[in-house]
Write a protein that holds these residues in place. Structure first.
Motif, PDB file in Angstrom:
ATOM      1  N   PRO A 188     -40.793 -24.266 136.239  1.00 34.08           N
ATOM      2  CA  PRO A 188     -39.771 -24.563 135.236  1.00 34.08           C
ATOM      3  C   PRO A 188     -40.329 -24.401 133.822  1.00 34.08           C
ATOM      4  O   PRO A 188     -41.438 -24.849 133.525  1.00 34.08           O
ATOM      5  CB  PRO A 188     -39.391 -26.017 135.516  1.00 34.08           C
ATOM      6  N   ALA A 189     -39.544 -23.748 132.966  1.00 31.61           N
ATOM      7  CA  ALA A 189     -39.956 -23.537 131.586  1.00 31.61           C
ATOM      8  C   ALA A 189     -39.346 -24.619 130.711  1.00 31.61           C
ATOM      9  O   ALA A 189     -38.128 -24.653 130.532  1.00 31.61           O
ATOM     10  CB  ALA A 189     -39.516 -22.167 131.095  1.00 31.61           C
ATOM     11  N   LEU A 197     -45.189 -17.961 119.482  1.00 25.69           N
ATOM     12  CA  LEU A 197     -44.177 -17.959 120.539  1.00 25.69           C
ATOM     13  C   LEU A 197     -42.922 -18.657 120.028  1.00 25.69           C
ATOM     14  O   LEU A 197     -42.935 -19.862 119.759  1.00 25.69           O
ATOM     15  CB  LEU A 197     -44.713 -18.670 121.781  1.00 25.69           C
ATOM     16  N   ALA A 198     -41.833 -17.892 119.911  1.00 22.86           N
ATOM     17  CA  ALA A 198     -40.574 -18.445 119.423  1.00 22.86           C
ATOM     18  C   ALA A 198     -39.422 -18.123 120.363  1.00 22.86           C
ATOM     19  O   ALA A 198     -38.264 -18.363 120.011  1.00 22.86           O
ATOM     20  CB  ALA A 198     -40.271 -17.893 118.031  1.00 22.86           C
ATOM     21  N   LEU A 199     -39.728 -17.587 121.556  1.00 21.19           N
ATOM     22  CA  LEU A 199     -38.713 -17.183 122.513  1.00 21.19           C
ATOM     23  C   LEU A 199     -38.933 -17.894 123.844  1.00 21.19           C
ATOM     24  O   LEU A 199     -40.071 -18.241 124.181  1.00 21.19           O
ATOM     25  CB  LEU A 199     -38.782 -15.665 122.732  1.00 21.19           C
ATOM     26  N   PRO A 200     -37.882 -18.100 124.620  1.00 22.50           N
ATOM     27  CA  PRO A 200     -38.057 -18.761 125.913  1.00 22.50           C
ATOM     28  C   PRO A 200     -38.934 -17.940 126.850  1.00 22.50           C
ATOM     29  O   PRO A 200     -38.760 -16.714 126.959  1.00 22.50           O
ATOM     30  CB  PRO A 200     -36.625 -18.887 126.442  1.00 22.50           C
ATOM     31  N   VAL A 201     -39.856 -18.600 127.538  1.00 15.73           N
ATOM     32  CA  VAL A 201     -40.783 -17.874 128.408  1.00 15.73           C
ATOM     33  C   VAL A 201     -40.172 -17.579 129.772  1.00 15.73           C
ATOM     34  O   VAL A 201     -40.813 -16.940 130.616  1.00 15.73           O
ATOM     35  CB  VAL A 201     -42.106 -18.658 128.574  1.00 15.73           C
ATOM     36  N   SER A 202     -38.942 -17.998 130.009  1.00 10.61           N
ATOM     37  CA  SER A 202     -38.240 -17.604 131.229  1.00 10.61           C
ATOM     38  C   SER A 202     -37.689 -16.189 131.123  1.00 10.61           C
ATOM     39  O   SER A 202     -37.248 -15.624 132.127  1.00 10.61           O
ATOM     40  CB  SER A 202     -37.110 -18.581 131.536  1.00 10.61           C
ATOM     41  N   LEU A 226     -42.269 -14.205 127.891  1.00  6.82           N
ATOM     42  CA  LEU A 226     -43.367 -14.082 128.852  1.00  6.82           C
ATOM     43  C   LEU A 226     -44.415 -13.105 128.345  1.00  6.82           C
ATOM     44  O   LEU A 226     -45.631 -13.344 128.484  1.00  6.82           O
ATOM     45  CB  LEU A 226     -42.819 -13.627 130.202  1.00  6.82           C
ATOM     46  N   GLN A 227     -43.976 -12.016 127.733  1.00  5.45           N
ATOM     47  CA  GLN A 227     -44.941 -11.030 127.236  1.00  5.45           C
ATOM     48  C   GLN A 227     -45.784 -11.576 126.088  1.00  5.45           C
ATOM     49  O   GLN A 227     -46.921 -11.140 125.899  1.00  5.45           O
ATOM     50  CB  GLN A 227     -44.230  -9.751 126.795  1.00  5.45           C
ATOM     51  N   VAL A 228     -45.258 -12.529 125.331  1.00  3.68           N
ATOM     52  CA  VAL A 228     -46.093 -13.165 124.305  1.00  3.68           C
ATOM     53  C   VAL A 228     -47.267 -13.874 124.979  1.00  3.68           C
ATOM     54  O   VAL A 228     -48.405 -13.834 124.481  1.00  3.68           O
ATOM     55  CB  VAL A 228     -45.259 -14.137 123.453  1.00  3.68           C
ATOM     56  N   LEU A 229     -47.011 -14.500 126.128  1.00  5.60           N
ATOM     57  CA  LEU A 229     -48.108 -15.135 126.866  1.00  5.60           C
ATOM     58  C   LEU A 229     -49.087 -14.099 127.402  1.00  5.60           C
ATOM     59  O   LEU A 229     -50.305 -14.303 127.355  1.00  5.60           O
ATOM     60  CB  LEU A 229     -47.542 -15.967 128.022  1.00  5.60           C
ATOM     61  N   VAL A 230     -48.572 -12.982 127.911  1.00  6.89           N
ATOM     62  CA  VAL A 230     -49.448 -11.940 128.455  1.00  6.89           C
ATOM     63  C   VAL A 230     -50.303 -11.331 127.352  1.00  6.89           C
ATOM     64  O   VAL A 230     -51.525 -11.149 127.506  1.00  6.89           O
ATOM     65  CB  VAL A 230     -48.617 -10.859 129.162  1.00  6.89           C
ATOM     66  N   ARG A 231     -49.707 -11.009 126.227  1.00  5.56           N
ATOM     67  CA  ARG A 231     -50.475 -10.425 125.117  1.00  5.56           C
ATOM     68  C   ARG A 231     -51.505 -11.416 124.594  1.00  5.56           C
ATOM     69  O   ARG A 231     -52.610 -11.028 124.208  1.00  5.56           O
ATOM     70  CB  ARG A 231     -49.520 -10.003 123.997  1.00  5.56           C
ATOM     71  N   SER A 232     -51.135 -12.695 124.586  1.00  2.05           N
ATOM     72  CA  SER A 232     -52.086 -13.722 124.160  1.00  2.05           C
ATOM     73  C   SER A 232     -53.252 -13.803 125.133  1.00  2.05           C
ATOM     74  O   SER A 232     -54.406 -13.989 124.729  1.00  2.05           O
ATOM     75  CB  SER A 232     -51.385 -15.081 124.050  1.00  2.05           C
TER      76      SER A 232
END
Length: 377
Positions: free
Chosen positions: A9-10, A104-109, A114-120
């Motif tokens: 859950p996000a 990160l300003a967008l929902p990770v669902s 999610l791509q912000v997490l991957v790039r990070s």
């Protein structure tokens, strides 16, 4: 041994994203338990569970499953290998000038968040999370690294240009996608000195794969009768538990987007979803074009357009509009404004004033909600 999908859950954007979601995504990228990040709200979470079926074995090769926005239904589970997400993130960082810290300003669902997490993860540091209601200027000091990036949807860009243009200028690049971005908004952002970059892509391409009309390295683009088609190492494997839809959309290494577009001088111009086109009085009307025309009106801050069945016209064009501060737009004023720019069939026949346009969990306009608003009215 069967692999099973874990649903994570996000939570709303805040510290819990880094404590609950970030470690799970990093582990999945490194070959750990496959997962899908889903909305935490009970209703969307139940729909996600019904679509993704974590009780059934997961298809071979998938590491993360992204639930699409569901603009035409309950959505689909897009099967992404970690290699596709990494290829997309690597190409993005190469295009932007190298690794950097992310906001990160967008929902990770949704795939954009999610791509912000991957790039990070590729950059080796977690992102700074913009909490609900937090000022961008207050979050910027937490963004790690010498270069600082963010990803936004057009509505966020518009609001931040109104309230914090200086904070936007402090970012080395601002990716804008998830919905069509008005040329006037882009021109305004660039005139303010914001390093805005338009992105085009979807869950099936592990996020944005065409930046400012130019494909990322390794990405192929062509325009066929069925619309824009994309290929490259960022492509998904297909759809969760839906081999028929997979066979229809993924053909010979190409993904059929169902978006209308043209290639001009090697640059892709996207004109909207083929499925979204409204037929009013025998004339094709693109909702995105009507929305762009409405936003140019001085009394309109934002707009989303949908169609309602009409026995005479086929589709009745309707618009939900967010007024500009202090304004009260009238249908009698907006109809000729749109007709002058796009023709009479595109002029809205009904108008609702709203505080904010309804959006899906991805940040895209929720046209079905607009239709329901008019039915309720």
């Amino acid at each position: 041994m069967d692999r099973r999908l874990t649903l994570v859950p996000a939570p709303a954007l805040g510290p819990a994203v880094l404590t609950d979601v970030w470690p799970a995504v990093r582990a999945a990228l490194d070959g750990g338990a496959p997962l899908s990040v889903v909305p935490a709200d009970p209703g969307p979470a139940a729909r996600a569970r019904a679509v993704l079926r974590p009780d059934l074995p997961l298809e071979d090769g998938a590491d993360l499953v992204v639930l699409t926005s569901g603009s035409t239904g309950d959505g689909r589970g897009v099967l992404l290998p970690a290699a596709a997400l990494r290829a997309s993130a690597t190409a993005t960082l190469d295009r932007l000038g190298g690794p950097g810290g992310w906001l990160l300003a967008l929902p990770v669902s949704a795939v954009a968040g999610l791509q912000v997490l991957v790039r990070s993860a590729l950059a080796g540091a977690p992102p700074a999370v913009l909490a609900p209601g937090e000022r961008l200027a207050d979050a910027l000091p937490r963004v790690p690294g010498d270069r600082r990036y963010a990803a936004l949807v057009p509505t966020q860009l518009r609001r931040l240009l109104d309230t914090e243009p200086g904070a936007l200028r402090a970012l080395d690049a601002v990716l804008v996608g998830g919905a069509a971005t008005d040329p006037a908004l882009l021109a305004r952002a660039r005139a303010e000195g914001v390093g805005v970059v338009t992105t085009y892509g979807m869950s099936e391409t592990a996020g944005g794969c065409v930046y400012d009309g130019v494909p990322l390295d390794g990405v192929g683009v062509r325009v066929a009768d069925r619309g824009v088609e994309l290929t490259g190492p960022q492509l998904a494997l297909g759809y969760r538990l839906d081999p028929a839809a997979t066979a229809e959309a993924f053909v010979d290494g190409w993904f059929r987007t169902r978006d209308a577009g043209t290639l001009v001088g090697g640059r892709l111009q996207v004109h909207g979803r083929l499925d979204d086109v409204l037929v009013s009085g025998g004339v094709n009307v693109a909702p995105q074009a009507v929305e762009a025309a409405l936003r140019e009106h001085p009394a309109v801050d934002d707009a989303v357009v949908a169609g309602r069945p009409d026995p005479e016209w086929g589709h009745r064009v309707v618009a939900a509009v967010v007024p500009s501060p202090g304004a009260e737009p009238q249908l009698a004023d907006l109809r000729p404004w749109v007709a002058e720019r796009l023709g009479a069939p595109a002029a809205p026949k009904e108008l609702l004033l709203v505080d904010a346009v309804p959006v899906l969990h991805t940040g895209k306009p929720d046209r079905r909600s607009v239709t329901r608003l008019f039915e309720g009215a």
